[in-house]
Design a protein around this motif. Structure first.
Motif, PDB file in Angstrom:
ATOM      1  N   ALA A  79      10.002   4.506  -4.520  1.00 54.09           N
ATOM      2  CA  ALA A  79      11.431   4.499  -4.849  1.00 54.09           C
ATOM      3  C   ALA A  79      11.854   5.872  -5.358  1.00 54.09           C
ATOM      4  O   ALA A  79      12.946   6.358  -5.045  1.00 54.09           O
ATOM      5  N   THR A  80      10.987   6.522  -6.133  1.00 53.89           N
ATOM      6  CA  THR A  80      11.274   7.871  -6.626  1.00 53.89           C
ATOM      7  C   THR A  80      11.334   8.859  -5.469  1.00 53.89           C
ATOM      8  O   THR A  80      12.208   9.733  -5.417  1.00 53.89           O
TER       9      THR A  80
ATOM     10  N   GLU B 297      19.196   1.511 -12.224  1.00 53.27           N
ATOM     11  CA  GLU B 297      18.754   0.274 -11.592  1.00 53.27           C
ATOM     12  C   GLU B 297      18.851   0.357 -10.073  1.00 53.27           C
ATOM     13  O   GLU B 297      17.903   0.055  -9.355  1.00 53.27           O
ATOM     14  N   GLY B 298      20.030   0.739  -9.580  1.00 47.72           N
ATOM     15  CA  GLY B 298      20.288   0.716  -8.143  1.00 47.72           C
ATOM     16  C   GLY B 298      19.871   1.955  -7.405  1.00 47.72           C
ATOM     17  O   GLY B 298      19.890   1.976  -6.173  1.00 47.72           O
ATOM     18  N   GLY B 299      19.515   3.022  -8.116  1.00 45.59           N
ATOM     19  CA  GLY B 299      19.096   4.251  -7.476  1.00 45.59           C
ATOM     20  C   GLY B 299      20.277   5.038  -6.930  1.00 45.59           C
ATOM     21  O   GLY B 299      21.416   4.873  -7.361  1.00 45.59           O
ATOM     22  N   PRO B 300      20.029   5.906  -5.942  1.00 42.77           N
ATOM     23  CA  PRO B 300      21.100   6.725  -5.359  1.00 42.77           C
ATOM     24  C   PRO B 300      21.931   5.890  -4.382  1.00 42.77           C
ATOM     25  O   PRO B 300      21.527   5.635  -3.258  1.00 42.77           O
ATOM     26  N   ILE B 301      23.093   5.448  -4.807  1.00 45.22           N
ATOM     27  CA  ILE B 301      23.881   4.483  -4.035  1.00 45.22           C
ATOM     28  C   ILE B 301      24.754   5.163  -2.984  1.00 45.22           C
ATOM     29  O   ILE B 301      24.843   4.698  -1.845  1.00 45.22           O
TER      30      ILE B 301
ATOM     31  N   ARG C  19       0.838  -1.197   0.000  1.00 46.23           N
ATOM     32  CA  ARG C  19       0.000   0.000   0.000  1.00 46.23           C
ATOM     33  C   ARG C  19       0.878   1.255   0.000  1.00 46.23           C
ATOM     34  O   ARG C  19       1.829   1.363   0.759  1.00 46.23           O
ATOM     35  N   GLY C  20       0.547   2.205  -0.880  1.00 44.71           N
ATOM     36  CA  GLY C  20       1.255   3.468  -0.935  1.00 44.71           C
ATOM     37  C   GLY C  20       2.503   3.467  -1.779  1.00 44.71           C
ATOM     38  O   GLY C  20       3.162   4.510  -1.884  1.00 44.71           O
ATOM     39  N   HIS C  21       2.844   2.331  -2.404  1.00 47.61           N
ATOM     40  CA  HIS C  21       4.084   2.270  -3.178  1.00 47.61           C
ATOM     41  C   HIS C  21       3.890   2.623  -4.656  1.00 47.61           C
ATOM     42  O   HIS C  21       4.871   2.849  -5.349  1.00 47.61           O
ATOM     43  N   GLY C  22       2.658   2.645  -5.137  1.00 50.71           N
ATOM     44  CA  GLY C  22       2.410   2.946  -6.535  1.00 50.71           C
ATOM     45  C   GLY C  22       1.979   4.385  -6.734  1.00 50.71           C
ATOM     46  O   GLY C  22       1.903   5.147  -5.768  1.00 50.71           O
TER      47      GLY C  22
END
Length: 433
Positions: A112-113, A251-255, A86-89
């Protein structure tokens, strides 16, 4: 949600190591259970860490198979979550370039954004960037980047609700503009910061120096490639700019982000990073290994133990007061891009002296046949070739002793469709692909 996560990050940056480990495991536990229940690719893949009672045995974490880039191509449909927490989309899709021969598409969840933005803002704080100033970005933003002949005003680029950030502006321009146009826009918009890949920033600096353009840049926010000392030196010499290293990937985002002491700290609240040796064991301080990343909030297409494709060196703890894992340096690509007809593959890099031997502004090494390569370079003096014989010897030592190498001198090297200068490129389609 973004603001709340940012507020937590400003507190968690000083957590003790054991507190951070507890937080990471709580996030990982949620991700593992979600992936096992909702993502076909992980239905059996995570069995090693789950006990008969459903608890997680963290001592067996390294038994989870590593996800390869090829998995994201061959098993894309199976890697999609049937349901999201819930809340992730909602979700979106982003694409990476195909410079390694394997372009990929990744489904990204909204959470994720949001988390990526909060981690980015904390990184800005660490580097004392002023959100009230103007940033010019030439990284582009999808295919429509080419439709902006005069740039696009994307509004404030800092933390929402911050009084200073409300006055700042991010301008984005086409990734295919050449240096004079980039500098024209930079001056026109009254920018203080430039967001660009380190290779392109290096090229811009050399062009500015050659053309005699007068421009000063306060900081270059660099991402997308390994930053070399030569990149930092030329940008400081020509622009007076410090280069801020941002280690991130689609892919990995802010690493990882640099702290006030310019040491690269893993964003431990957003991902787990493992740096592994050739036998799959964690590297010690000072050792270099493959980067394996698990983003916590990537729930639409989970990446659990994903091989990021980079070599990195483990750093000693930092004296800045933050206890995040430290990376001393990003060394280059760990994914093999060059392949010999006999089946051998390598992920090596040419030695640092390649540019000086070639007397070159920049260069590109491409595999163009089964055992044939081209080294394309832009010489500083167009009338005098570099020391090609010495570079040929280095090439054969670094890659394949029996490979054919042709040198191509040119005035420029084309960028990728994503606006990057790629130093290592495969243009040969292997028969088994």
């Amino acid at each position: 949600m973004q603001h709340e996560f940012y507020d937590m990050l400003m507190e968690s940056q000083y957590w003790l190591p054991e507190t951070m480990v507890a937080y990471q495991r709580s996030q990982l536990a949620q991700l593992l259970r979600h992936a096992r229940a909702n993502v076909p690719f992980y239905e059996r893949r995570l069995d090693p860490v789950f006990t008969p009672s459903g608890d997680i045995d963290w001592d067996r974490w390294e038994e989870i198979p590593i996800v390869r880039r090829s998995d994201m191509v061959e098993h894309r449909d199976a890697m999609q979550a049937r349901l999201l927490p819930r809340g992730h989309g909602p979700v979106g899709i982003i694409e990476t370039s195909g410079s390694t021969g394997l372009p990929i598409r990744i489904t990204i969840s909204t959470i994720a954004t949001y988390s990526a933005a909060a981690l980015r803002w904390r990184g800005h704080r660490w580097q004392n960037l002023d959100w009230s100033k103007t940033t010019l970005s030439r990284l582009g933003d999808g295919d429509h980047a080419l439709a902006w002949p005069e740039g696009e005003n994307k509004g404030p680029w800092g933390l929402p609700g911050d009084s200073a950030a409300a006055n700042g502006t991010l301008w984005s321009i086409s990734r295919l503009f050449d240096t004079p146009d980039v500098m024209r826009f930079y001056k026109q918009f009254g920018a203080s910061y430039l967001n660009a890949g380190p290779n392109m920033a290096h090229i811009n600096a050399l062009d500015v120096q050659r053309l005699g353009i007068d421009v000063r840049i306060e900081a270059i926010l660099a991402q997308g490639n390994v930053i070399r000392q030569a990149d930092r030196d030329i940008c400081r010499e020509v622009f007076g700019a410090r280069m801020v290293e941002i280690y991130s990937a689609k892919e990995g985002g802010p690493i990882a982000n640099p702290c006030p002491l310019d040491r690269l700290h893993v964003n431990s609240e957003g991902c787990l990073v493992e740096i592994l040796d050739a036998d799959g064991r964690p590297c010690a301080v000072g050792e270099t290994g493959r980067v394996i990343v698990t983003p916590f909030y990537q729930t639409a297409q989970p990446l659990i133990r994903y091989e990021q494709g980079d070599w990195a060196t483990v750093g000693a703890p930092c004296s800045c007061g933050r206890h995040h894992q430290v990376i001393d340096a990003i060394r280059g690509r760990s994914i093999a891009i060059f392949h010999h007809p006999d089946g051998r593959s390598v992920a090596n890099l040419m030695p640092d002296e390649t540019s000086s031997l070639l007397a070159s502004r920049y260069w590109q090494l491409a595999q163009v046949g089964a055992n044939a390569y081209e080294l394309r370079y832009v010489p500083t003096d167009t009338e005098s070739p570099g020391n090609e014989a010495a570079v040929r010897a280095l090439f054969h030592q670094t890659f394949f002793a029996d490979a054919d190498l042709t040198f191509v001198r040119s005035a420029a090297i084309p960028l990728t469709s994503g606006g990057k200068l790629v130093e290592y490129l495969s243009e040969w389609r292997r028969p088994d692909r």
